[in-house]
Design a protein around this motif. Structure first.
Motif, mmCIF file in Angstrom:
data_model
loop_
_atom_site.group_PDB
_atom_site.id
_atom_site.type_symbol
_atom_site.label_atom_id
_atom_site.label_comp_id
_atom_site.label_asym_id
_atom_site.label_seq_id
_atom_site.Cartn_x
_atom_site.Cartn_y
_atom_site.Cartn_z
ATOM 1 N N LEU A 1 0.712 -1.285 0.157
ATOM 2 C CA LEU A 1 0.002 0.010 0.158
ATOM 3 C C LEU A 1 0.883 1.126 0.082
ATOM 4 C CD1 LEU A 1 -2.806 -1.036 2.460
ATOM 5 C CD2 LEU A 1 -2.981 -0.592 0.137
ATOM 6 N N LEU A 2 1.923 1.338 0.534
ATOM 7 C CA LEU A 2 2.923 2.364 0.718
ATOM 8 C C LEU A 2 3.511 2.735 -0.477
ATOM 9 C CD1 LEU A 2 4.379 1.908 4.489
ATOM 10 C CD2 LEU A 2 2.759 3.601 3.633
ATOM 11 N N THR A 3 3.963 1.675 -1.346
ATOM 12 C CA THR A 3 4.908 1.694 -2.463
ATOM 13 C C THR A 3 4.020 1.679 -3.693
ATOM 14 O OG1 THR A 3 5.299 -0.592 -2.373
ATOM 15 C CG2 THR A 3 6.598 0.883 -1.283
ATOM 16 N N THR A 4 2.568 1.478 -3.867
ATOM 17 C CA THR A 4 1.836 1.510 -4.893
ATOM 18 C C THR A 4 0.856 2.323 -4.853
ATOM 19 O OG1 THR A 4 0.747 -0.439 -4.248
ATOM 20 C CG2 THR A 4 2.456 -0.799 -5.237
ATOM 21 N N ASN A 5 -0.198 2.443 -5.963
ATOM 22 C CA ASN A 5 -1.380 3.337 -5.971
ATOM 23 C C ASN A 5 -2.490 2.381 -5.429
ATOM 24 O OD1 ASN A 5 -0.278 5.641 -6.524
ATOM 25 N ND2 ASN A 5 0.027 5.206 -8.604
ATOM 26 N N GLU A 6 -2.463 1.215 -5.150
ATOM 27 C CA GLU A 6 -3.477 0.362 -4.759
ATOM 28 C C GLU A 6 -4.256 0.972 -3.563
ATOM 29 O OE1 GLU A 6 -3.973 -4.483 -3.534
ATOM 30 O OE2 GLU A 6 -1.953 -3.562 -3.616
ATOM 31 N N PRO A 7 -5.635 0.814 -3.843
ATOM 32 C CA PRO A 7 -6.633 1.425 -2.935
ATOM 33 C C PRO A 7 -6.629 0.336 -1.599
ATOM 34 C CG PRO A 7 -7.987 0.641 -4.726
ATOM 35 C CD PRO A 7 -6.363 0.330 -4.924
ATOM 36 N N PRO A 8 -6.566 1.029 -0.350
ATOM 37 C CA PRO A 8 -6.988 0.031 0.750
ATOM 38 C C PRO A 8 -8.187 -0.252 0.892
ATOM 39 C CG PRO A 8 -6.941 2.438 1.313
ATOM 40 C CD PRO A 8 -6.696 2.323 -0.052
ATOM 41 N N GLU A 9 -8.318 -1.669 1.425
ATOM 42 C CA GLU A 9 -9.851 -2.208 1.652
ATOM 43 C C GLU A 9 -10.114 -1.979 3.066
ATOM 44 O OE1 GLU A 9 -9.090 -6.161 0.415
ATOM 45 O OE2 GLU A 9 -9.001 -5.709 -1.736
ATOM 46 N N GLY A 10 -11.166 -2.711 3.414
ATOM 47 C CA GLY A 10 -11.764 -2.371 4.583
ATOM 48 C C GLY A 10 -10.653 -2.777 5.915
ATOM 49 N N PRO A 11 -10.094 -3.800 6.091
ATOM 50 C CA PRO A 11 -9.311 -4.012 7.114
ATOM 51 C C PRO A 11 -8.214 -3.088 7.218
ATOM 52 C CG PRO A 11 -10.113 -6.274 6.316
ATOM 53 C CD PRO A 11 -10.460 -4.987 5.212
ATOM 54 N N ASP A 12 -7.715 -2.848 5.633
ATOM 55 C CA ASP A 12 -6.332 -1.877 5.769
ATOM 56 C C ASP A 12 -6.891 -0.429 6.330
ATOM 57 O OD1 ASP A 12 -5.451 -3.758 4.328
ATOM 58 O OD2 ASP A 12 -6.141 -3.254 2.286
ATOM 59 N N VAL A 13 -8.044 -0.109 5.952
ATOM 60 C CA VAL A 13 -8.464 1.232 6.319
ATOM 61 C C VAL A 13 -8.412 1.352 7.967
ATOM 62 C CG1 VAL A 13 -10.339 3.142 6.143
ATOM 63 C CG2 VAL A 13 -9.937 1.741 4.360
ATOM 64 N N ALA A 14 -8.949 0.542 8.821
ATOM 65 C CA ALA A 14 -8.940 0.557 10.112
ATOM 66 C C ALA A 14 -7.630 0.454 10.535
ATOM 67 C CB ALA A 14 -9.620 -0.464 10.545
ATOM 68 N N PHE A 15 -6.826 -0.472 10.032
ATOM 69 C CA PHE A 15 -5.423 -0.027 10.468
ATOM 70 C C PHE A 15 -4.620 1.043 10.368
ATOM 71 C CE2 PHE A 15 -1.064 -1.056 9.425
ATOM 72 C CZ PHE A 15 -0.375 -1.771 10.621
ATOM 73 N N ILE A 16 -4.807 1.328 9.005
ATOM 74 C CA ILE A 16 -4.235 2.795 8.576
ATOM 75 C C ILE A 16 -4.473 3.907 9.494
ATOM 76 C CG2 ILE A 16 -3.999 4.675 6.989
ATOM 77 C CD1 ILE A 16 -4.004 2.139 4.655
ATOM 78 N N GLN A 17 -5.857 3.970 9.876
ATOM 79 C CA GLN A 17 -6.324 5.074 10.456
ATOM 80 C C GLN A 17 -5.714 5.010 11.982
ATOM 81 O OE1 GLN A 17 -10.760 4.330 10.283
ATOM 82 N NE2 GLN A 17 -10.880 5.996 8.810
ATOM 83 N N ALA A 18 -5.694 3.627 12.545
ATOM 84 C CA ALA A 18 -4.914 3.611 13.801
ATOM 85 C C ALA A 18 -3.508 4.034 13.930
ATOM 86 C CB ALA A 18 -5.097 2.064 14.324
ATOM 87 N N VAL A 19 -2.936 3.527 12.760
ATOM 88 C CA VAL A 19 -1.627 4.149 12.667
ATOM 89 C C VAL A 19 -1.489 5.715 12.511
ATOM 90 C CG1 VAL A 19 0.427 4.192 11.036
ATOM 91 C CG2 VAL A 19 -0.697 2.046 11.360
ATOM 92 N N ILE A 20 -2.461 6.295 11.790
ATOM 93 C CA ILE A 20 -2.380 7.737 11.719
ATOM 94 C C ILE A 20 -2.497 8.563 13.226
ATOM 95 C CG2 ILE A 20 -3.475 9.674 10.923
ATOM 96 C CD1 ILE A 20 -4.318 8.152 8.235
ATOM 97 N N SER A 21 -3.731 7.915 13.862
ATOM 98 C CA SER A 21 -4.089 8.305 15.081
ATOM 99 C C SER A 21 -2.684 8.230 16.065
ATOM 100 C CB SER A 21 -5.084 7.567 15.977
ATOM 101 O OG SER A 21 -5.473 8.192 17.033
#
Length: 209
Positions: A34-54
Motif C-alpha cells: 500500500l505504501l509503495t503503490t497506488n493500490e486502494p486500501p480495503e476495509g481491514p486496511d483502512v481501520a489499520f491505517i487510521q489507527a497508525v495515523i492516530s
C-alpha cells in the motif's frame, strides 16, 4: 533517547518509547504494498491505517511539545551566553593598553586620523562624523584628550557652496579650539549666499592666526 524503527511484524514505523500494537495489524507485505503503490486500501486496511495515523499524531504532538521546550531552553542558553560574552568583552576592555596610553600619545595618534585639506575639500558637506569631531563622541576620556588639543582643530576646509546653517556654529567652535589655523576657503563666482559671507567674515576676524 527515543529512536525510530520499523516493526518486524507489520512494518509500521514505531518508537522504542511507544512500540506499535500489532493485534489488528495487516501483514507487513500488504502494508508495504500500500505504501509503495497506488493500490486502494480495503476495509481491514483502512481501520489499520487510521489507527497508525492516530498513533502517529499523538507521537508528533509529543515531539512538537518537546521541540518547543528544547527551543525555549536553547533561547535561554543563547541569551545567557550573549550576556556572558558581553561581560567578558567589557572586562577585557579594562585591560586594553589603550586605556593606559598617555594623553599626549593619544593626541598624536588622533592627529594621524585627520584628513588632509584636499581630502576635506572633496566632502559634500561639513562632516561632523569625521575627525576630529567624531573623536569627541567615542568616550569621555577621548573627549578630554581631543578638545584641548589645538593641533586637532587647526585644519578647516570650507566650500562656500556647501555651507549650511549648522556648520557656522561648528566652525566657530573649531576656531576657538585651535591656536594656529590652516584654512582653505573656496568661494563661488556663480552664486552668493549671506551665510557664505558670514563664514568669510568669521574667518577674516581670525586672519592674525
Amino acid at each position: 533517547m527515543t529512536s525510530l524503527s520499523h516493526c518486524a511484524k507489520c512494518g509500521v514505523l514505531t518508537t522504542t518509547s511507544a512500540p506499535v500494537d500489532c493485534t489488528n495489524a495487516i501483514p507487513r507485505t500488504r502494508y508495504h504494498s500500500l505504501l509503495t503503490t497506488n493500490e486502494p486500501p480495503e476495509g481491514p486496511d483502512v481501520a489499520f491505517i487510521q489507527a497508525v495515523i492516530s498513533k502517529t499524531n499523538g507521537h508528533l504532538t509529543r515531539l512538537d511539545a518537546e521541540i518547543s521546550r528544547v527551543r525555549e531552553h536553547l533561547k535561554q542558553l543563547q541569551e545567557e551566553r550573549g550576556a556572558l560574552s558581553r561581560y567578558r568583552s567589557e572586562n577585557n576592555a579594562l585591560l586594553s593598553p589603550l586605556r593606559r596610553t598617555p594623553p599626549e600619545v593619544l593626541a598624536e595618534i588622533f592627529y594621524c586620523t585627520l584628513p588632509s585639506i584636499s581630502e576635506a575639500k572633496e566632502w559634500r558637506r561639513f562632516d561632523i562624523e569625521r575627525s576630529p569631531w567624531v573623536l569627541t563622541h567615542v568616550s569621555s576620556r577621548w573627549q578630554v584628550v581631543t578638545i584641548p588639543s589645538p593641533s586637532l582643530w587647526s585644519q578647516i576646509a570650507i566650500v562656500a557652496s556647501r555651507i549650511s546653517a549648522n556648520p557656522l556654529s561648528l566652525i566657530k567652535t573649531q576656531i576657538q579650539r585651535a591656536r594656529t589655523l590652516k584654512i582653505e576657503f573656496s568661494g563661488s563666482t556663480r552664486q552668493h549666499t549671506p551665510l557664505a559671507t558670514k563664514v568669510f567674515e568669521l574667518l577674516s576676524e581670525c586672519s592674525g592666526r
